[in-house]
Design a protein around this motif. Structure first.
Motif, PDB file in Angstrom:
ATOM      1  N   ASP A  60       0.711  -1.121  -0.057  1.00  0.00           N
ATOM      2  CA  ASP A  60       0.099   0.055  -0.046  1.00  0.00           C
ATOM      3  C   ASP A  60       0.952   1.218  -0.003  1.00  0.00           C
ATOM      4  OD1 ASP A  60      -1.896   1.999   0.278  1.00  0.00           O
ATOM      5  OD2 ASP A  60      -2.778   1.222   2.168  1.00  0.00           O
ATOM      6  N   HIS A  61       1.102   1.797  -1.333  1.00  0.00           N
ATOM      7  CA  HIS A  61       1.873   2.978  -1.481  1.00  0.00           C
ATOM      8  C   HIS A  61       1.415   4.152  -2.125  1.00  0.00           C
ATOM      9  CE1 HIS A  61       5.703   5.020  -1.570  1.00  0.00           C
ATOM     10  NE2 HIS A  61       5.637   5.132  -2.637  1.00  0.00           N
ATOM     11  N   VAL A  62       1.360   5.151  -1.412  1.00  0.00           N
ATOM     12  CA  VAL A  62       0.873   6.484  -2.083  1.00  0.00           C
ATOM     13  C   VAL A  62      -0.650   6.448  -2.356  1.00  0.00           C
ATOM     14  CG1 VAL A  62       3.009   7.395  -2.948  1.00  0.00           C
ATOM     15  CG2 VAL A  62       1.748   6.016  -4.491  1.00  0.00           C
ATOM     16  N   GLY A  63      -1.275   5.637  -1.770  1.00  0.00           N
ATOM     17  CA  GLY A  63      -2.773   5.515  -1.693  1.00  0.00           C
ATOM     18  C   GLY A  63      -3.180   4.569  -2.807  1.00  0.00           C
ATOM     19  N   GLU A  64      -2.410   3.555  -3.121  1.00  0.00           N
ATOM     20  CA  GLU A  64      -2.490   2.600  -4.155  1.00  0.00           C
ATOM     21  C   GLU A  64      -2.083   1.231  -3.563  1.00  0.00           C
ATOM     22  OE1 GLU A  64      -1.077   3.471  -7.859  1.00  0.00           O
ATOM     23  OE2 GLU A  64      -2.033   5.379  -8.020  1.00  0.00           O
ATOM     24  N   VAL A  65      -2.984   0.328  -3.821  1.00  0.00           N
ATOM     25  CA  VAL A  65      -2.562  -0.890  -3.654  1.00  0.00           C
ATOM     26  C   VAL A  65      -2.280  -1.875  -4.783  1.00  0.00           C
ATOM     27  CG1 VAL A  65      -3.804  -3.216  -2.545  1.00  0.00           C
ATOM     28  CG2 VAL A  65      -4.409  -1.071  -1.415  1.00  0.00           C
ATOM     29  N   ALA A  66      -1.058  -2.394  -4.413  1.00  0.00           N
ATOM     30  CA  ALA A  66      -0.478  -3.513  -5.588  1.00  0.00           C
ATOM     31  C   ALA A  66      -0.364  -4.788  -5.025  1.00  0.00           C
ATOM     32  CB  ALA A  66       0.872  -2.759  -5.942  1.00  0.00           C
ATOM     33  N   LEU A  67      -0.763  -5.824  -5.735  1.00  0.00           N
ATOM     34  CA  LEU A  67      -0.708  -7.143  -5.217  1.00  0.00           C
ATOM     35  C   LEU A  67       0.218  -7.815  -6.256  1.00  0.00           C
ATOM     36  CD1 LEU A  67      -4.394  -7.981  -4.680  1.00  0.00           C
ATOM     37  CD2 LEU A  67      -2.813  -7.075  -2.859  1.00  0.00           C
ATOM     38  N   HIS A  68       1.282  -8.511  -5.750  1.00  0.00           N
ATOM     39  CA  HIS A  68       2.207  -9.098  -6.546  1.00  0.00           C
ATOM     40  C   HIS A  68       1.789 -10.732  -6.403  1.00  0.00           C
ATOM     41  CE1 HIS A  68       5.093  -6.222  -7.255  1.00  0.00           C
ATOM     42  NE2 HIS A  68       4.651  -5.651  -6.152  1.00  0.00           N
ATOM     43  N   VAL A  69       1.423 -11.458  -7.501  1.00  0.00           N
ATOM     44  CA  VAL A  69       0.866 -12.657  -7.811  1.00  0.00           C
ATOM     45  C   VAL A  69       1.747 -13.534  -8.441  1.00  0.00           C
ATOM     46  CG1 VAL A  69      -1.067 -14.118  -8.724  1.00  0.00           C
ATOM     47  CG2 VAL A  69      -1.571 -11.809  -7.773  1.00  0.00           C
ATOM     48  N   ARG A  70       1.705 -14.963  -8.115  1.00  0.00           N
ATOM     49  CA  ARG A  70       2.527 -16.049  -8.681  1.00  0.00           C
ATOM     50  C   ARG A  70       2.164 -15.974 -10.169  1.00  0.00           C
ATOM     51  NH1 ARG A  70       4.842 -20.392  -5.978  1.00  0.00           N
ATOM     52  NH2 ARG A  70       4.098 -21.523  -7.629  1.00  0.00           N
ATOM     53  N   ARG A  71       2.797 -16.257 -11.122  1.00  0.00           N
ATOM     54  CA  ARG A  71       2.632 -16.133 -12.567  1.00  0.00           C
ATOM     55  C   ARG A  71       1.639 -17.433 -12.724  1.00  0.00           C
ATOM     56  NH1 ARG A  71       7.025 -16.317 -14.122  1.00  0.00           N
ATOM     57  NH2 ARG A  71       7.474 -18.573 -14.288  1.00  0.00           N
ATOM     58  N   GLU A  72       2.036 -18.501 -12.335  1.00  0.00           N
ATOM     59  CA  GLU A  72       1.236 -19.653 -12.577  1.00  0.00           C
ATOM     60  C   GLU A  72      -0.089 -19.591 -12.160  1.00  0.00           C
ATOM     61  OE1 GLU A  72       4.047 -19.631 -11.046  1.00  0.00           O
ATOM     62  OE2 GLU A  72       5.566 -20.565 -12.324  1.00  0.00           O
ATOM     63  N   ASP A  73      -0.251 -18.828 -10.877  1.00  0.00           N
ATOM     64  CA  ASP A  73      -1.900 -18.778 -10.284  1.00  0.00           C
ATOM     65  C   ASP A  73      -2.343 -17.324 -10.860  1.00  0.00           C
ATOM     66  OD1 ASP A  73      -1.260 -20.992  -9.085  1.00  0.00           O
ATOM     67  OD2 ASP A  73      -0.062 -19.963  -7.265  1.00  0.00           O
ATOM     68  N   LEU A  74      -2.223 -16.938 -11.989  1.00  0.00           N
ATOM     69  CA  LEU A  74      -2.676 -15.772 -12.317  1.00  0.00           C
ATOM     70  C   LEU A  74      -4.042 -15.693 -12.502  1.00  0.00           C
ATOM     71  CD1 LEU A  74      -2.547 -12.582 -13.010  1.00  0.00           C
ATOM     72  CD2 LEU A  74      -2.051 -13.380 -15.305  1.00  0.00           C
ATOM     73  N   TYR A  75      -4.472 -16.599 -13.301  1.00  0.00           N
ATOM     74  CA  TYR A  75      -6.010 -16.998 -13.707  1.00  0.00           C
ATOM     75  C   TYR A  75      -6.799 -17.208 -12.384  1.00  0.00           C
ATOM     76  CZ  TYR A  75      -9.879 -18.083 -16.584  1.00  0.00           C
ATOM     77  OH  TYR A  75     -11.023 -18.255 -17.396  1.00  0.00           O
TER      78      TYR A  75
END
Length: 282
Positions: A31-46
Protein backbone atom coordinates in the motif's frame (compact mmCIF):
# COMPACT_ATOMS: atom_id res chain seq x y z
CA UNK A 1 -19.56 21.34 -1.38
CA UNK A 2 -18.66 17.95 -2.77
CA UNK A 3 -15.58 17.48 -4.92
CA UNK A 4 -16.22 17.19 -8.69
CA UNK A 5 -14.15 14.00 -8.89
CA UNK A 6 -15.52 10.80 -7.33
CA UNK A 7 -14.13 9.95 -3.91
CA UNK A 8 -12.68 6.46 -4.09
CA UNK A 9 -13.19 4.00 -1.28
CA UNK A 10 -10.53 3.71 1.39
CA UNK A 11 -7.78 1.10 1.25
CA UNK A 12 -8.53 -0.02 4.78
CA UNK A 13 -8.96 -3.79 4.95
CA UNK A 14 -8.28 -4.39 1.24
CA UNK A 15 -4.92 -6.11 1.74
CA UNK A 16 -6.24 -8.28 4.59
CA UNK A 17 -9.21 -9.37 2.48
CA UNK A 18 -6.94 -10.09 -0.49
CA UNK A 19 -4.58 -12.18 1.66
CA UNK A 20 -7.45 -14.26 2.92
CA UNK A 21 -8.86 -14.76 -0.58
CA UNK A 22 -5.60 -15.51 -2.41
CA UNK A 23 -3.64 -17.39 0.21
CA UNK A 24 -0.44 -18.88 -1.26
CA UNK A 25 -1.08 -17.29 -4.66
CA UNK A 26 -0.13 -13.90 -3.19
CA UNK A 27 3.59 -13.14 -3.00
CA UNK A 28 3.45 -9.60 -1.64
CA UNK A 29 1.00 -6.76 -1.04
CA UNK A 30 1.99 -3.10 -0.93
CA UNK A 31 0.00 0.00 0.00
CA UNK A 32 1.97 2.98 -1.31
CA UNK A 33 0.90 6.55 -2.15
CA UNK A 34 -2.73 5.58 -1.72
CA UNK A 35 -2.60 2.65 -4.17
CA UNK A 36 -2.71 -1.07 -3.46
CA UNK A 37 -0.47 -3.40 -5.49
CA UNK A 38 -0.69 -7.19 -5.26
CA UNK A 39 2.21 -9.33 -6.52
CA UNK A 40 0.85 -12.70 -7.62
CA UNK A 41 2.54 -15.93 -8.70
CA UNK A 42 2.61 -16.19 -12.47
CA UNK A 43 1.22 -19.75 -12.57
CA UNK A 44 -1.74 -18.78 -10.35
CA UNK A 45 -2.71 -15.60 -12.18
CA UNK A 46 -5.95 -16.95 -13.68
CA UNK A 47 -7.27 -18.31 -10.38
CA UNK A 48 -6.20 -15.15 -8.55
CA UNK A 49 -8.15 -12.97 -10.98
CA UNK A 50 -11.31 -15.05 -10.49
CA UNK A 51 -10.91 -14.74 -6.71
CA UNK A 52 -10.48 -10.96 -6.95
CA UNK A 53 -13.60 -10.73 -9.08
CA UNK A 54 -15.92 -13.02 -7.08
CA UNK A 55 -14.82 -12.55 -3.46
CA UNK A 56 -17.21 -10.35 -1.40
CA UNK A 57 -15.39 -7.26 -0.16
CA UNK A 58 -13.17 -7.20 -3.27
CA UNK A 59 -15.46 -7.52 -6.31
CA UNK A 60 -13.10 -6.19 -9.00
CA UNK A 61 -15.39 -6.73 -11.96
CA UNK A 62 -13.55 -4.77 -14.65
CA UNK A 63 -10.12 -5.07 -16.24
CA UNK A 64 -9.22 -1.53 -17.25
CA UNK A 65 -5.67 -1.90 -18.63
CA UNK A 66 -2.69 -4.23 -19.02
CA UNK A 67 0.73 -2.57 -19.02
CA UNK A 68 4.29 -3.80 -19.26
CA UNK A 69 7.42 -2.71 -17.39
CA UNK A 70 11.01 -3.65 -18.21
CA UNK A 71 13.67 -4.08 -15.51
CA UNK A 72 16.76 -5.37 -17.40
CA UNK A 73 18.74 -6.01 -14.19
CA UNK A 74 16.25 -8.51 -12.78
CA UNK A 75 16.37 -12.25 -13.56
CA UNK A 76 12.72 -11.96 -14.61
CA UNK A 77 13.01 -8.60 -16.29
CA UNK A 78 9.36 -8.00 -17.22
CA UNK A 79 6.38 -7.14 -15.07
CA UNK A 80 2.85 -7.39 -16.42
CA UNK A 81 0.57 -5.00 -14.54
CA UNK A 82 -3.21 -5.47 -14.51
CA UNK A 83 -5.29 -2.41 -13.52
CA UNK A 84 -8.56 -3.50 -11.88
CA UNK A 85 -11.69 -1.54 -10.99
CA UNK A 86 -14.51 -2.42 -8.60
CA UNK A 87 -17.68 -0.70 -9.77
CA UNK A 88 -19.68 -1.60 -6.68
CA UNK A 89 -17.01 -0.42 -4.24
CA UNK A 90 -15.56 2.39 -6.39
CA UNK A 91 -12.02 1.18 -5.76
CA UNK A 92 -8.98 0.43 -7.90
CA UNK A 93 -6.28 -2.21 -7.58
CA UNK A 94 -3.10 -3.28 -9.40
CA UNK A 95 -1.97 -6.87 -9.89
CA UNK A 96 1.70 -7.49 -10.78
CA UNK A 97 3.12 -10.63 -12.41
CA UNK A 98 6.85 -11.18 -13.13
CA UNK A 99 8.18 -13.09 -16.13
CA UNK A 100 10.99 -13.21 -18.68
CA UNK A 101 11.33 -13.60 -22.44
CA UNK A 102 10.49 -17.32 -22.46
CA UNK A 103 8.04 -18.05 -19.65
CA UNK A 104 4.47 -17.34 -20.77
CA UNK A 105 1.86 -15.60 -18.64
CA UNK A 106 -1.59 -17.22 -18.44
CA UNK A 107 -4.07 -15.31 -20.55
CA UNK A 108 -7.15 -13.85 -18.88
CA UNK A 109 -9.21 -13.61 -22.08
CA UNK A 110 -11.53 -16.27 -20.65
CA UNK A 111 -12.48 -13.86 -17.84
CA UNK A 112 -12.36 -10.53 -19.72
CA UNK A 113 -12.45 -10.78 -23.53
CA UNK A 114 -10.99 -7.25 -23.77
CA UNK A 115 -7.70 -8.73 -22.54
CA UNK A 116 -7.11 -10.15 -26.04
CA UNK A 117 -6.07 -6.81 -27.53
CA UNK A 118 -4.36 -5.63 -24.33
CA UNK A 119 -2.17 -8.75 -24.20
CA UNK A 120 -1.29 -8.28 -27.85
CA UNK A 121 -0.01 -4.77 -27.07
CA UNK A 122 2.24 -6.05 -24.27
CA UNK A 123 3.50 -8.80 -26.55
CA UNK A 124 4.19 -6.34 -29.36
CA UNK A 125 5.99 -3.76 -27.20
CA UNK A 126 7.87 -6.07 -24.78
CA UNK A 127 7.80 -9.56 -26.26
CA UNK A 128 5.96 -11.13 -23.30
CA UNK A 129 4.23 -14.37 -24.23
CA UNK A 130 0.67 -15.18 -23.14
CA UNK A 131 -0.47 -18.78 -23.09
CA UNK A 132 -4.10 -19.24 -24.05
CA UNK A 133 -4.47 -16.09 -26.15
CA UNK A 134 -6.24 -17.20 -29.37
CA UNK A 135 -4.70 -14.44 -31.54
CA UNK A 136 -1.30 -13.48 -30.17
CA UNK A 137 0.27 -11.34 -32.91
CA UNK A 138 1.56 -7.81 -33.30
CA UNK A 139 -0.97 -5.02 -33.13
CA UNK A 140 0.90 -1.66 -33.07
CA UNK A 141 4.09 -2.09 -35.11
CA UNK A 142 4.34 -2.50 -38.86
CA UNK A 143 4.48 -5.75 -40.80
CA UNK A 144 7.94 -7.30 -40.66
CA UNK A 145 8.98 -5.24 -37.63
CA UNK A 146 11.94 -6.77 -35.82
CA UNK A 147 12.33 -6.49 -32.06
CA UNK A 148 10.16 -4.98 -29.34
CA UNK A 149 10.44 -1.17 -29.12
CA UNK A 150 9.56 -0.68 -25.43
CA UNK A 151 12.46 -2.76 -24.14
CA UNK A 152 15.20 -0.74 -22.50
CA UNK A 153 17.89 -2.28 -24.73
CA UNK A 154 16.05 -1.50 -27.97
CA UNK A 155 17.78 1.29 -29.97
CA UNK A 156 15.91 4.54 -30.28
CA UNK A 157 16.15 4.53 -34.07
CA UNK A 158 15.22 0.88 -34.55
CA UNK A 159 16.92 -1.54 -36.91
CA UNK A 160 15.14 -0.97 -40.23
CA UNK A 161 13.37 1.90 -41.94
CA UNK A 162 10.79 1.75 -44.69
CA UNK A 163 10.17 3.99 -47.67
CA UNK A 164 8.36 3.89 -50.97
CA UNK A 165 10.68 2.95 -53.84
CA UNK A 166 9.95 4.44 -57.24
CA UNK A 167 12.13 1.77 -58.85
CA UNK A 168 10.31 -1.15 -57.24
CA UNK A 169 6.92 0.62 -57.06
CA UNK A 170 6.37 -0.68 -53.53
CA UNK A 171 7.32 -0.09 -49.91
CA UNK A 172 10.81 -1.42 -49.17
CA UNK A 173 12.68 -2.01 -45.91
CA UNK A 174 16.27 -0.88 -45.53
CA UNK A 175 18.79 -0.76 -42.69
CA UNK A 176 18.70 2.47 -40.72
CA UNK A 177 21.18 5.05 -42.06
CA UNK A 178 21.78 7.98 -39.74
CA UNK A 179 23.04 11.33 -40.93
CA UNK A 180 26.40 12.52 -39.62
CA UNK A 181 24.92 15.44 -37.70
CA UNK A 182 22.52 13.10 -35.91
CA UNK A 183 25.20 10.60 -34.94
CA UNK A 184 27.46 13.26 -33.44
CA UNK A 185 24.73 15.14 -31.56
CA UNK A 186 25.90 15.54 -27.97
CA UNK A 187 22.45 16.10 -26.38
CA UNK A 188 23.82 19.08 -24.41
CA UNK A 189 21.43 21.94 -23.82
CA UNK A 190 22.75 25.37 -24.88
CA UNK A 191 21.22 26.79 -21.68
CA UNK A 192 23.41 24.57 -19.49
CA UNK A 193 26.85 25.87 -20.37
CA UNK A 194 27.45 24.44 -23.83
CA UNK A 195 30.81 25.53 -25.24
CA UNK A 196 29.85 25.40 -28.91
CA UNK A 197 28.19 28.32 -30.74
CA UNK A 198 24.89 27.65 -32.42
CA UNK A 199 24.16 29.28 -35.79
CA UNK A 200 22.94 32.80 -35.16
CA UNK A 201 24.46 33.18 -31.68
CA UNK A 202 27.31 35.27 -33.04
CA UNK A 203 24.85 38.07 -33.81
CA UNK A 204 23.75 38.32 -30.22
CA UNK A 205 27.34 38.44 -28.94
CA UNK A 206 28.31 41.54 -30.97
CA UNK A 207 27.44 45.11 -29.85
CA UNK A 208 24.75 47.02 -31.64
CA UNK A 209 25.72 50.30 -33.35
CA UNK A 210 23.26 52.84 -34.69
CA UNK A 211 21.58 51.32 -37.67
CA UNK A 212 22.12 47.75 -38.79
CA UNK A 213 24.17 45.26 -36.70
CA UNK A 214 27.89 45.55 -37.30
CA UNK A 215 30.48 42.79 -37.47
CA UNK A 216 33.09 44.99 -35.78
CA UNK A 217 34.35 44.42 -32.28
CA UNK A 218 33.42 46.67 -29.40
CA UNK A 219 36.84 48.33 -29.13
CA UNK A 220 36.87 49.31 -32.81
CA UNK A 221 33.36 50.72 -32.99
CA UNK A 222 32.99 54.54 -33.09
CA UNK A 223 29.46 55.66 -32.45
CA UNK A 224 27.87 58.03 -34.91
CA UNK A 225 27.38 60.87 -32.41
CA UNK A 226 31.01 60.60 -31.20
CA UNK A 227 32.65 60.54 -34.63
CA UNK A 228 34.67 63.67 -35.59
CA UNK A 229 35.92 64.64 -38.99
CA UNK A 230 39.61 65.37 -39.54
CA UNK A 231 40.68 68.99 -38.99
CA UNK A 232 43.48 71.00 -40.70
CA UNK A 233 44.69 74.62 -40.89
CA UNK A 234 42.70 76.85 -43.26
CA UNK A 235 44.34 77.77 -46.55
CA UNK A 236 45.91 81.28 -47.00
CA UNK A 237 43.53 83.76 -48.69
CA UNK A 238 44.20 84.58 -52.29
CA UNK A 239 45.60 88.00 -53.45
CA UNK A 240 42.32 89.26 -54.87
CA UNK A 241 40.47 88.27 -51.70
CA UNK A 242 43.07 90.15 -49.54
CA UNK A 243 42.68 93.44 -51.58
CA UNK A 244 38.91 93.26 -51.34
CA UNK A 245 39.09 92.68 -47.63
CA UNK A 246 41.43 95.70 -47.16
CA UNK A 247 39.01 98.02 -49.00
CA UNK A 248 36.10 96.84 -46.94
CA UNK A 249 37.67 97.82 -43.63
CA UNK A 250 37.22 101.54 -44.38
CA UNK A 251 33.44 101.20 -44.51
CA UNK A 252 32.94 98.69 -41.74
CA UNK A 253 35.55 99.95 -39.32
CA UNK A 254 37.17 96.54 -39.25
CA UNK A 255 40.79 96.84 -38.17
CA UNK A 256 40.35 100.38 -36.73
CA UNK A 257 40.86 100.45 -33.00
CA UNK A 258 39.01 103.82 -32.51
CA UNK A 259 36.14 103.01 -34.82
CA UNK A 260 34.07 101.50 -32.09
CA UNK A 261 34.65 104.35 -29.63
CA UNK A 262 33.70 107.04 -32.15
CA UNK A 263 30.50 105.26 -32.96
CA UNK A 264 29.51 105.11 -29.34
CA UNK A 265 29.98 108.94 -28.79
CA UNK A 266 27.22 109.84 -31.23
CA UNK A 267 23.68 109.61 -29.92
CA UNK A 268 21.47 107.02 -31.49
CA UNK A 269 18.22 108.30 -32.83
CA UNK A 270 16.38 105.29 -31.64
CA UNK A 271 17.49 106.12 -28.05
CA UNK A 272 15.80 109.60 -28.08
CA UNK A 273 12.26 109.47 -26.67
CA UNK A 274 9.99 112.52 -27.05
CA UNK A 275 8.06 113.74 -23.99
CA UNK A 276 4.80 115.61 -23.63
CA UNK A 277 6.51 118.90 -22.77
CA UNK A 278 8.36 118.99 -26.00
CA UNK A 279 11.62 117.99 -24.41
CA UNK A 280 13.64 114.90 -25.06
CA UNK A 281 14.77 112.24 -22.68
CA UNK A 282 17.60 110.01 -23.35
Amino acid sequence: MRAPAPAYASNDGVIDTARAALGGMLLDAVDHVGEVALHVRREDLYDAMIALRDTPGLAYQQLMEIAGVDYPDRPERFEVVYCMLSLTRNHRLRVHVATDEEKPVPSVTGIWPVAGWLEREVYDMYGVLFSGNPDLRRILTDYGFRGHPQRKDFPLTGYVELRYSEESKRVVYEPVQLAQDFRTFDFMSPWEGAEYVLPGDEKGALPEAKGAPTPLKADTIVKADAAQSATKAPDAPSESYAKKDAQGTAQTGSGDANAGNQKQDKPVESDVIPTKGGGQNQ
